[in-house]
Enzyme design. Structure first.
Site, PDB file in Angstrom:
ATOM      1  N   PRO A   1       0.821  -1.211   0.000  1.00 37.36           N
ATOM      2  CG  PRO A   1      -0.655  -1.474   1.788  1.00 37.36           C
ATOM      3  CD  PRO A   1       0.599  -2.016   1.206  1.00 37.36           C
TER       4      PRO A   1
ATOM      5  CD  GLU B   1      -0.905  -4.959   9.523  1.00 35.23           C
ATOM      6  OE1 GLU B   1      -1.956  -5.586   9.674  1.00 35.23           O
ATOM      7  OE2 GLU B   1      -0.843  -3.859   8.961  1.00 35.23           O
TER       8      GLU B   1
ATOM      9  NE  ARG C   1      -4.330  -5.070 -22.389  1.00 35.81           N
ATOM     10  CZ  ARG C   1      -4.236  -3.901 -23.032  1.00 35.81           C
ATOM     11  NH1 ARG C   1      -3.310  -3.018 -22.682  1.00 35.81           N
ATOM     12  NH2 ARG C   1      -5.046  -3.620 -24.040  1.00 35.81           N
TER      13      ARG C   1
ATOM     14  CG  ASP D   1      -4.115  -0.145 -23.920  1.00 37.02           C
ATOM     15  OD1 ASP D   1      -3.092  -0.684 -23.508  1.00 37.02           O
ATOM     16  OD2 ASP D   1      -5.115  -0.761 -24.333  1.00 37.02           O
TER      17      ASP D   1
HETATM   18  N1  LIG Z   1      -0.194  -3.249  -4.318  1.00 30.59           N
HETATM   19  C1  LIG Z   1      -0.906  -3.107  -3.427  1.00 30.59           C
HETATM   20  C2  LIG Z   1      -1.855  -2.861  -2.387  1.00 30.59           C
HETATM   21  C3  LIG Z   1      -2.055  -3.478  -1.143  1.00 30.59           C
HETATM   22  C4  LIG Z   1      -1.284  -4.542  -0.461  1.00 30.59           C
HETATM   23  C5  LIG Z   1      -0.175  -5.129  -1.093  1.00 30.59           C
HETATM   24  C6  LIG Z   1       0.593  -6.055  -0.417  1.00 30.59           C
HETATM   25  C7  LIG Z   1       0.255  -6.413   0.900  1.00 30.59           C
HETATM   26  C8  LIG Z   1       0.827  -7.255   1.862  1.00 30.59           C
HETATM   27  C9  LIG Z   1       0.039  -7.195   3.017  1.00 30.59           C
HETATM   28  N2  LIG Z   1      -0.973  -6.326   2.767  1.00 30.59           N
HETATM   29  C10 LIG Z   1      -2.016  -6.001   3.749  1.00 30.59           C
HETATM   30  C11 LIG Z   1      -1.744  -4.665   4.349  1.00 30.59           C
HETATM   31  C12 LIG Z   1      -2.814  -3.848   4.645  1.00 30.59           C
HETATM   32  C13 LIG Z   1      -2.579  -2.601   5.239  1.00 30.59           C
HETATM   33  C14 LIG Z   1      -1.298  -2.188   5.549  1.00 30.59           C
HETATM   34  C15 LIG Z   1      -1.039  -0.843   6.185  1.00 30.59           C
HETATM   35  N3  LIG Z   1      -0.878  -1.035   7.628  1.00 30.59           N
HETATM   36  C16 LIG Z   1      -2.180  -1.193   8.263  1.00 30.59           C
HETATM   37  C17 LIG Z   1      -2.044  -0.650   9.673  1.00 30.59           C
HETATM   38  C18 LIG Z   1      -0.767   0.140   9.703  1.00 30.59           C
HETATM   39  C19 LIG Z   1      -0.267   0.180   8.256  1.00 30.59           C
HETATM   40  C20 LIG Z   1      -0.233  -3.023   5.255  1.00 30.59           C
HETATM   41  C21 LIG Z   1      -0.460  -4.268   4.643  1.00 30.59           C
HETATM   42  C22 LIG Z   1      -0.877  -5.849   1.501  1.00 30.59           C
HETATM   43  C23 LIG Z   1      -1.655  -4.917   0.831  1.00 30.59           C
HETATM   44  N4  LIG Z   1      -3.120  -2.885  -0.561  1.00 30.59           N
HETATM   45  N5  LIG Z   1      -3.582  -1.938  -1.383  1.00 30.59           N
HETATM   46  C24 LIG Z   1      -2.838  -1.880  -2.499  1.00 30.59           C
HETATM   47  N6  LIG Z   1      -3.030  -0.996  -3.549  1.00 30.59           N
END
Ligand SMILES: N#Cc1c(-c2ccc3ccn(Cc4ccc(CN5CCCC5)cc4)c3c2)n[nH]c1N
Length: 243
Positions: free
Chosen positions: A88, A115, A158, A173
């Site tokens: 994220p 996380e 793609r 695209d």
């Molecule tokens: N690309 C992409 C992604 C992802 C993604 C990608 C990879 C992983 C691995 C684990 N998670 C779950 C997660 C969820 C929230 C947090 C933040 N924490 C929460 C409380 C304190 C900070 C950290 C991990 C993932 C989520 N989410 N959204 C996107 N666009």
């Protein structure tokens, strides 16, 4: 292109072997290998996570397991790999990213859960001069990296020569010219009282091109004014500006 994916949920990546992507694999345009991270655990519980230093919610994925998994998977092929870490907190994954990666020989995706992955895994890879991109597919929160990998692999594959039946499709695209694409229509000419715009049936290709460009400008201005503002100075001609 070789694509490796490391995950604790290999089944999540099964869709990559379906339809267009499946055909690209069968045609030898892509080699895909999915690896179960737990292969590199050494304890009876196959633990891949632990509590976060400094406290906070949830668990963090352990560096030892990921380090051994990355070393082992990288060693499977001598081609240099771009290591992709969905998170994220990553830089935005865009069409430009997909275009850039489509020229790579090898992509290695690491699917975090909980996380996320201990940051030292990325730090260690970078200090070994490996290319590591921490990317996000959008401003919303998922539960893990697998869905993001499905999105990114599809967007990249793609674009590979020979994958799309009609290469023009990728060239036209959305985003490729900086604009959203306008509406599309097919038969019947009238459906539930709704008619196809006359210009599209006129056979006048210049008028059709102008109409489509106007609809793309209109839709982009309405839905993504940020894209319009980001267009280079010379991207719009006088006819566009008159719109
Ligand atoms: N690309 C992409 C992604 C992802 C993604 C990608 C990879 C992983 C691995 C684990 N998670 C779950 C997660 C969820 C929230 C947090 C933040 N924490 C929460 C409380 C304190 C900070 C950290 C991990 C993932 C989520 N989410 N959204 C996107 N666009």
């Amino acid at each position: 292109m070789r694509i490796d994916v490391i995950t604790i949920f290999p089944g999540y990546l099964a869709p990559l072997r379906e339809a267009l992507l499946g055909r690209a694999i069968s045609a030898g345009l892509v080699d895909l290998a999915v690896h179960d991270l737990r292969t590199w655990t050494r304890d009876v519980h196959q633990a891949v996570d632990d509590a976060p230093y400094g406290g906070g919610p949830g668990m963090v994925m352990r560096p030892q397991v990921w380090g051994e998994a990355l070393d082992a998977v990288l060693a499977l092929d001598e081609r240099p790999a771009r290591i992709v870490v969905p998170t994220p907190a990553g830089r935005p994954f865009t069409q430009a990213t997909a275009q850039a990666w489509s020229g790579d020989e090898r992509l290695l995706f690491t699917c975090g859960r909980y996380e996320g992955i201990d940051q030292r895994v990325v730090d260690d890879a970078r200090r070994r001069d490996l290319t590591v991109d921490e990317v996000s597919i959008g401003d919303y929160v998922l539960v893990g990296g697998e869905v993001a990998v499905l999105v990114m692999v599809e967007a990249v594959v793609r674009l590979l020569p020979g994958v799309l039946g009609n290469p023009a499709s990728a060239e036209q695209d959305s985003f490729s010219d900086g604009l959203l694409e306008g509406p599309a229509f097919t038969r019947p000419e009238v459906w539930r009282g709704l008619a196809v715009p006359d210009v599209l049936r006129s056979g006048n290709h210049a008028k059709i091109a102008r109409w489509r460009r106007d609809r793309a400008l209109e839709r982009t201005a309405e839905r993504r004014p940020d894209l319009l503002a980001a267009l280079p100075e010379d991207a719009l001609d006088d006819a566009d500006r008159a719109f």
